[in-house]
Design an enzyme around this catalytic site. Sequence first.
Site, PDB file in Angstrom:
ATOM      1  N   TYR A  28      63.808 -67.005 -50.189  1.00  0.00           N
ATOM      2  CA  TYR A  28      62.905 -66.521 -49.642  1.00  0.00           C
ATOM      3  C   TYR A  28      63.431 -65.868 -48.138  1.00  0.00           C
ATOM      4  CZ  TYR A  28      58.064 -66.298 -46.600  1.00  0.00           C
ATOM      5  OH  TYR A  28      57.755 -65.596 -46.363  1.00  0.00           O
TER       6      TYR A  28
ATOM      7  N   ALA B 126      66.646 -66.006 -46.714  1.00  0.00           N
ATOM      8  CA  ALA B 126      67.745 -64.667 -47.361  1.00  0.00           C
ATOM      9  C   ALA B 126      67.441 -63.094 -47.873  1.00  0.00           C
ATOM     10  CB  ALA B 126      68.621 -65.319 -48.748  1.00  0.00           C
TER      11      ALA B 126
END
Length: 656
Positions: free
Chosen positions: A553, A555
């Site tokens: 999530y 990244a």
Amino acid sequence: MKSLWDEQQAAELGDDLLAVRVYTSRLLGREPSLVLHGGGNTSVKARVENLFGEAESVLYVKGSGWDLASIEKPGFAPVRLDVLHKMARLESLNDSDMVNAQRAAMLDPNAPNPSVEAILHAIIPFAFVDHTHADAVVTISNTADGEARLREIYGDDVLILPYIMPGFILARQVYEKTAGIDWSKLTGIVLMHHGLFTFADDGQESYENMIDLVSKAEAFLNERAPVKPATSTSASINLKQLAAMRRCVSAARGVPVLAQLDSEADAVDFSARPDVAEIACRGPLTPDHVIRTKRIAMIVGDDAEASVSAFSEDYHSYFKRNHNGALTCLDPAPRWGLWPRRGALSFGTTPGECRIIADISRHTMQAIARAEALGGWKTLPETDIFELEYWELEQAKLKKGGTVPEFQGKIALVTGAASGIGAACVESLLARGAVVAALDINAAITTRFPAASVLGIVCDMTDPDAIRRAVEACIHRFGGLDIIVSNAGVFPASNRIEQMDADLWQQSMLLNLTSHQRLMQETIPYLKLGIDPAMVIIASKNVPAPGPGAAAYSAAKAGLTQLARVAALELGGDGIRVNVLHPNAVFDTAIWTDEVLQKRAASYGLSVQDYKTNNVLKREVRSTHVAELASAMAGNVFACTTGAQLPVDGGNERVV
Ligand SMILES: [Zn+2]
């Protein structure tokens, strides 16, 4: 035309004259080919007892601002009949003084303003008077031999009077032309290019006379100029041309407008006529339409922007030719347009205004086509139309109180719109007057919001073709695009890097990052043609303050934030603002299932309740907080801000 009179319903009204008046007014109002959007008016004369026990004769006449289709008893203004009769005998009276005198003669000072045709109603010596702008009658009167044809249809039963401006001079004309007349021999009065009056002492009879006279005109038209079945389908629409045209019309009007295309077969047929540019520029169906549609349609040529300029220049010349020196020119923007082989366009600041314009233009197109078949569409000269367009009493009808909502006339697109932050953004944009294309993978999106202002589109944001189709559907429906709220996202289950599931990682990248880039790619060409365009990107607190187990999530959202920063740089030259919101712990969203909530809380060693308010302000952040900030970012407050990132998280100790 069929009578809608219903014996059973009528029996319930008894001998309450005003109740009968309401009933038959509504019957007239239900038929769009008799009255459209506030057109037409009705009245009844009655004896009432005043405060002192004295009997007075009163005219209950439709009040302005009321629509016949939905009128109620309070919609009728009670005016003393003797005063109206005295006014009819005056040699002259200006219309503002007439309106004031009528108000002063009302029994109830709180009633609405009486119709400007009240004096005319007063001098017709019958209890019930019905007045419509019946399409069939007006169509025939708008032909070269209109008056002769109407005489052929009606014989001596109907008095036919030449066109004259409504208001006092019309009442005065009827007063003079009917002096000494035997009213018992008449069933109606036709006002050329305007409409029809019927009257009787009985409510049903007056109504049935209207239906009967209109039916005769319809029968005549059906025989001599039958409606041809529509056959055409719309040619392909150049959506960029549509968006460019809408921007030009907005600039000419001085406020953002929507552009809605009527591509029903009959509208396409009309637009495809080789003589469309000529017949659609002769004048309106009835003069009072001018305040809604302007005098003529815009004809869209190969260069849509040049067509708008040509219309505006033509409007300025029309104003110069006709004004008397004391008037201020109104905006020179078209209200409707004909796009050859595509149909009819309406340009309104709201879906409601577009609908009124579309209804009027639809009736106008049919009237023109039939009048042409009957020998030629012939409207009033432009001087008469101008006189009505700039008549203070008509202008007053357009002035409504209150402030204009910030986003009125603007077009937004929100993704992930069926629930949570996305749904709250749609509500917030709607409350500010925007129309919205609401995208979601959930099929409930098509019925989630009011249909007139929201186009719900089922869209899988991981499918590039679906995104393109959705964006095109938005432009097709509303005419352009000004605001994007790029919100769709997924919060995958907690997954540490060393155990990362490849599909989970890929899914997060696809929806939380790549789909936003694809949406940008599809919308940027239209945003460049938008009005003060803005993108709001919903990222996450995870960008400045990531959490363990949320690599997929965090990244993706960090990539999204970087994408937005580059977009701000690339699009600034086109006036497109791109800003980022970092919400945190917004629990009224689809992402936060109980399971996710419990896991996240446990990973911080907190109870669910403490986790919900685990911020500097100790306040639960709701999706409406995010939505209000997203709307603000799309609006004037952020006019000089781009590339910015704002938290909406109650204050985070790791970030502040
Ligand atoms: Zn009228």
